[in-house]
Design a protein around this motif. Sequence first.
Motif, mmCIF file in Angstrom:
data_model
loop_
_atom_site.group_PDB
_atom_site.id
_atom_site.type_symbol
_atom_site.label_atom_id
_atom_site.label_comp_id
_atom_site.label_asym_id
_atom_site.label_seq_id
_atom_site.Cartn_x
_atom_site.Cartn_y
_atom_site.Cartn_z
ATOM 1 N N ILE A 101 0.851 -1.188 0.000
ATOM 2 C CA ILE A 101 0.000 0.000 0.000
ATOM 3 C C ILE A 101 0.884 1.234 0.000
ATOM 4 C CG2 ILE A 101 -1.830 1.240 1.244
ATOM 5 C CD1 ILE A 101 -2.592 -1.421 2.541
ATOM 6 N N HIS A 102 0.477 2.252 -0.728
ATOM 7 C CA HIS A 102 1.279 3.473 -0.797
ATOM 8 C C HIS A 102 1.437 4.083 0.595
ATOM 9 C CE1 HIS A 102 2.837 7.341 -2.086
ATOM 10 N NE2 HIS A 102 3.000 6.822 -3.300
ATOM 11 N N PRO A 103 2.660 4.462 0.975
ATOM 12 C CA PRO A 103 2.894 4.982 2.328
ATOM 13 C C PRO A 103 2.023 6.166 2.717
ATOM 14 C CG PRO A 103 4.986 4.449 1.288
ATOM 15 C CD PRO A 103 3.931 4.287 0.228
ATOM 16 N N ARG A 104 1.531 6.930 1.741
ATOM 17 C CA ARG A 104 0.734 8.104 2.137
ATOM 18 C C ARG A 104 -0.607 7.718 2.752
ATOM 19 N NH1 ARG A 104 -2.992 8.961 -1.869
ATOM 20 N NH2 ARG A 104 -2.516 8.063 -3.914
ATOM 21 N N VAL A 105 -1.024 6.437 2.633
ATOM 22 C CA VAL A 105 -2.268 6.024 3.295
ATOM 23 C C VAL A 105 -1.988 5.037 4.422
ATOM 24 C CG1 VAL A 105 -3.718 6.484 1.291
ATOM 25 C CG2 VAL A 105 -2.733 4.205 1.583
ATOM 26 N N TRP A 106 -0.712 4.919 4.828
ATOM 27 C CA TRP A 106 -0.403 4.090 5.998
ATOM 28 C C TRP A 106 -1.039 4.720 7.241
ATOM 29 C CZ3 TRP A 106 5.597 2.953 5.566
ATOM 30 C CH2 TRP A 106 5.808 2.054 4.514
ATOM 31 N N GLY A 107 -1.246 3.877 8.253
ATOM 32 C CA GLY A 107 -1.743 4.362 9.538
ATOM 33 C C GLY A 107 -3.244 4.528 9.598
ATOM 34 N N ARG A 108 -3.953 4.065 8.557
ATOM 35 C CA ARG A 108 -5.415 4.189 8.553
ATOM 36 C C ARG A 108 -6.113 2.852 8.816
ATOM 37 N NH1 ARG A 108 -6.783 8.025 3.280
ATOM 38 N NH2 ARG A 108 -5.054 9.501 3.502
ATOM 39 N N GLY A 109 -5.357 1.830 9.160
ATOM 40 C CA GLY A 109 -5.959 0.532 9.463
ATOM 41 C C GLY A 109 -6.284 -0.310 8.245
ATOM 42 N N ILE A 110 -5.827 0.103 7.065
ATOM 43 C CA ILE A 110 -6.184 -0.613 5.839
ATOM 44 C C ILE A 110 -5.497 -1.976 5.787
ATOM 45 C CG2 ILE A 110 -6.108 -0.552 3.318
ATOM 46 C CD1 ILE A 110 -6.163 2.545 3.554
ATOM 47 N N GLY A 111 -4.187 -2.009 6.062
ATOM 48 C CA GLY A 111 -3.466 -3.278 6.053
ATOM 49 C C GLY A 111 -3.983 -4.239 7.104
#
Length: 362
Positions: A101-111
């Motif tokens: 996942i692109h790092p700019r959307v890390w930290g949103r619980g997606i992974g």
Amino acid sequence: MSIPLTDEASLHPLVLPARADAADAGEFRELARVRNAVYRELTGRTEQDLTPEALLPLLRSRKERTTVVWAVRVGDEMVGRAVVDIPHEEGSRVAIASIEIHPRVWGRGIGTAALPHLEAVAREYGRTVIQNWTEQPASDAPRREARTGFGSVPDDHVARFLTRHGFTLEQVYRVSRLEVTASTLDRARALHEEARSWSTDYRVLQWMLPTPSEHVDGYAWLKSRMSTDAPSGDLETDEESWDAERLIDGEKRIEEMGQTMQVTVAQHIPTGELTAFTELGIGPDLTATTHQHDTLVLVEHRGHRLGQLVKCAALLSWGDVAPESREVITYNAEENRPMLSINEAMGFTAIAYEGAWKKELT
């Protein structure tokens, strides 16, 4: 049907098109673009870029494995992908899975929300172990040591995500780069001559794919031994079965990808057995980065500088194939000191590290 992950993100099963330029290939082509963007962001390099035409053959299921692919979206925007490979080796317990996942959307619980869906596929195929290989960006973060005792990776967002979800860092691979210059070629010539003095019972053979029929069985045997003779720590390693059919199918796939590959082997003169090999490959752009793929010396033939022999012979002849390719990238396990020593003597330098992670499914 899409699978909701969070209020904003969703997982979309991807049906691969028949061709990368087919009318229905738009989503796949976007997946290829996003894949490249994610890898560039993580590594700061471009040599892992693949065109849609090159990526498609890699993601197709085939006789020896089943591959499941999803696109990850935030709203209508594709931001990454998830992939599960199920090897078909007899008795395999393993699934190989990744969430990119692109790092700019890390930290949103997606992974975190996506991982159970990958694990469900592994369980569906009766697998009890998930393994993952991830190259991590350079960082000043504290280090996490591999269980082999050799090498470490940054204890960063990637490592914390995997650790939090039950993965252990089993092994570390060193990513090494060689700048091809007159000086490095001179060094390779000297090392090649030194290796020849240690390996008088061996000769070097080389070919461009496809493999000549007289060497198919011997080369397939060498490829099968990559799964048993190369260092793997406590990872679950299936003993791969390679025969002429698998080798020929794999070479057709390389051709479909638009890749050019040279194979260099050491042949034991008294028996005619192929005993060591290395592969150099490059994509359609012959000025781009060269990749050193598999390299192996059979256990029973070690101690004759055969790794040094084939690697130097390969580099010295590669200028006839791609004279404007000015760098070579290779990956080696940190505990593989004999191969790392050859690389260092040739002038390879470490540029990054890749973690090999394992999770036992309950």
